[in-house]
Design a protein around this motif. Structure first.
Motif, PDB file in Angstrom:
ATOM      1  N   SER A 235     -12.891  -4.574  -0.967  1.00 31.25           N
ATOM      2  CA  SER A 235     -11.982  -5.684  -0.681  1.00 31.25           C
ATOM      3  C   SER A 235     -10.619  -5.073  -0.395  1.00 31.25           C
ATOM      4  CB  SER A 235     -11.912  -6.648  -1.867  1.00 31.25           C
ATOM      5  OG  SER A 235     -11.354  -6.003  -2.999  1.00 31.25           O
ATOM      6  N   GLU A 236      -9.682  -5.892   0.046  1.00 35.58           N
ATOM      7  CA  GLU A 236      -8.333  -5.353   0.286  1.00 35.58           C
ATOM      8  C   GLU A 236      -7.744  -4.784  -0.993  1.00 35.58           C
ATOM      9  OE1 GLU A 236      -5.755  -7.994   2.417  1.00 35.58           O
ATOM     10  OE2 GLU A 236      -7.236  -8.323   3.991  1.00 35.58           O
ATOM     11  N   LYS A 237      -8.097  -5.354  -2.130  1.00 35.33           N
ATOM     12  CA  LYS A 237      -7.609  -4.879  -3.429  1.00 35.33           C
ATOM     13  C   LYS A 237      -8.385  -3.654  -3.914  1.00 35.33           C
ATOM     14  CE  LYS A 237      -7.148  -6.447  -8.183  1.00 35.33           C
ATOM     15  NZ  LYS A 237      -7.449  -7.515  -9.136  1.00 35.33           N
ATOM     16  N   ASN A 238      -9.677  -3.573  -3.590  1.00 35.84           N
ATOM     17  CA  ASN A 238     -10.547  -2.491  -4.061  1.00 35.84           C
ATOM     18  C   ASN A 238     -11.201  -1.806  -2.858  1.00 35.84           C
ATOM     19  OD1 ASN A 238     -10.427  -3.015  -7.018  1.00 35.84           O
ATOM     20  ND2 ASN A 238     -11.293  -4.965  -6.392  1.00 35.84           N
ATOM     21  N   ILE A 239     -10.485  -0.846  -2.298  1.00 37.77           N
ATOM     22  CA  ILE A 239     -11.018  -0.122  -1.144  1.00 37.77           C
ATOM     23  C   ILE A 239     -12.127   0.806  -1.632  1.00 37.77           C
ATOM     24  CG2 ILE A 239     -10.480   1.462   0.743  1.00 37.77           C
ATOM     25  CD1 ILE A 239      -9.158  -1.290   1.025  1.00 37.77           C
TER      26      ILE A 239
ATOM     27  N   ASN B  40     -10.888  -3.092   8.404  1.00 40.62           N
ATOM     28  CA  ASN B  40     -10.098  -2.388   7.398  1.00 40.62           C
ATOM     29  C   ASN B  40     -10.777  -1.087   6.962  1.00 40.62           C
ATOM     30  OD1 ASN B  40      -7.936  -1.892   5.717  1.00 40.62           O
ATOM     31  ND2 ASN B  40      -8.758  -3.101   4.031  1.00 40.62           N
TER      32      ASN B  40
ATOM     33  N   ASN C  28     -16.823  -2.910   5.654  1.00 38.21           N
ATOM     34  CA  ASN C  28     -15.405  -3.256   5.680  1.00 38.21           C
ATOM     35  C   ASN C  28     -14.733  -2.816   4.394  1.00 38.21           C
ATOM     36  OD1 ASN C  28     -15.457  -5.541   3.748  1.00 38.21           O
ATOM     37  ND2 ASN C  28     -16.618  -6.581   5.344  1.00 38.21           N
ATOM     38  N   ASN C  29     -13.404  -2.670   4.483  1.00 39.48           N
ATOM     39  CA  ASN C  29     -12.573  -2.243   3.358  1.00 39.48           C
ATOM     40  C   ASN C  29     -13.073  -0.928   2.762  1.00 39.48           C
ATOM     41  OD1 ASN C  29     -10.705  -4.552   3.297  1.00 39.48           O
ATOM     42  ND2 ASN C  29     -12.562  -5.707   2.857  1.00 39.48           N
TER      43      ASN C  29
ATOM     44  N   LYS D 275     -13.464  -1.325  -8.179  1.00 42.35           N
ATOM     45  CA  LYS D 275     -13.480  -0.095  -7.389  1.00 42.35           C
ATOM     46  C   LYS D 275     -14.839   0.591  -7.443  1.00 42.35           C
ATOM     47  CE  LYS D 275     -11.008   3.148  -5.245  1.00 42.35           C
ATOM     48  NZ  LYS D 275     -10.404   2.916  -3.959  1.00 42.35           N
TER      49      LYS D 275
END
Length: 157
Positions: A40-44, A5, A21-22, A65
């Motif tokens: 994370s997917e929520k906090n790039i 990601n 990642n992310n 974030k």
């Protein structure tokens, strides 16, 4: 190397021993050996143009974030975290609740070796963090900080 990601905007230099990642990596980013950098997917997690991440650095943006500005120099073994606490022990969390919050490092900052940046910290543009410092509060642009806990040493003119 674990990679997933990731958005790359331009040319980046990533050592294959690092795990990322992310992330959003902007043009000119350099990531040295044995780094672990993740959102994370929520906090790039975002790293700005021409920023350098020194070897053995950990940047944890999983629970909130994390934004690293442009032209930021991060020395070796720096730890930037969006959460901190005894996550394996709910009983210990009664005494020491997990602290979670965003981290923002402004443009042209320099983080010295072995420094630690805690959750809910913002460093303005052109901040310098002395080596071995523990930063648990925010500082305005042009601040030189150091110590444990970090305190203002002087302002850049």
């Amino acid at each position: 190397m674990k990679v997933g990601n990731i958005v790359i905007k331009g040319r980046v230099d990533l050592d294959p021993s690092s795990s990322i990642n992310n992330l959003i990596l902007n043009d000119g980013v350099k990531i040295s050996k044995r780094c672990s950098i993740f959102g994370s997917e929520k906090n790039i997690l975002e790293i700005g143009e021409n920023s350098y991440i020194g070897m053995n650095t950990i940047i944890n943006g999983f629970n909130a974030k994390v934004i690293i500005g442009n032209n930021v120099s991060i020395a070796q073994s720096v730890n930037i975290m969006s959460d901190s606490g005894p996550n394996a022990s709910p009983e210990m969390q009664v005494f020491f609740p997990i602290e979670t919050g965003p981290v923002k490092i402004g443009d042209h900052c320099w983080l010295g070796a072995n420094s630690i940046i805690m959750p809910n910290v913002t460093l303005g543009d052109f901040c310098v963090v002395a080596a071995n410092s523990f930063v648990s509060c925010s500082f305005e642009s042009h601040s030189v900080v150091g110590g444990n806990p970090a305190k203002l040493i002087r302002k850049l003119k």
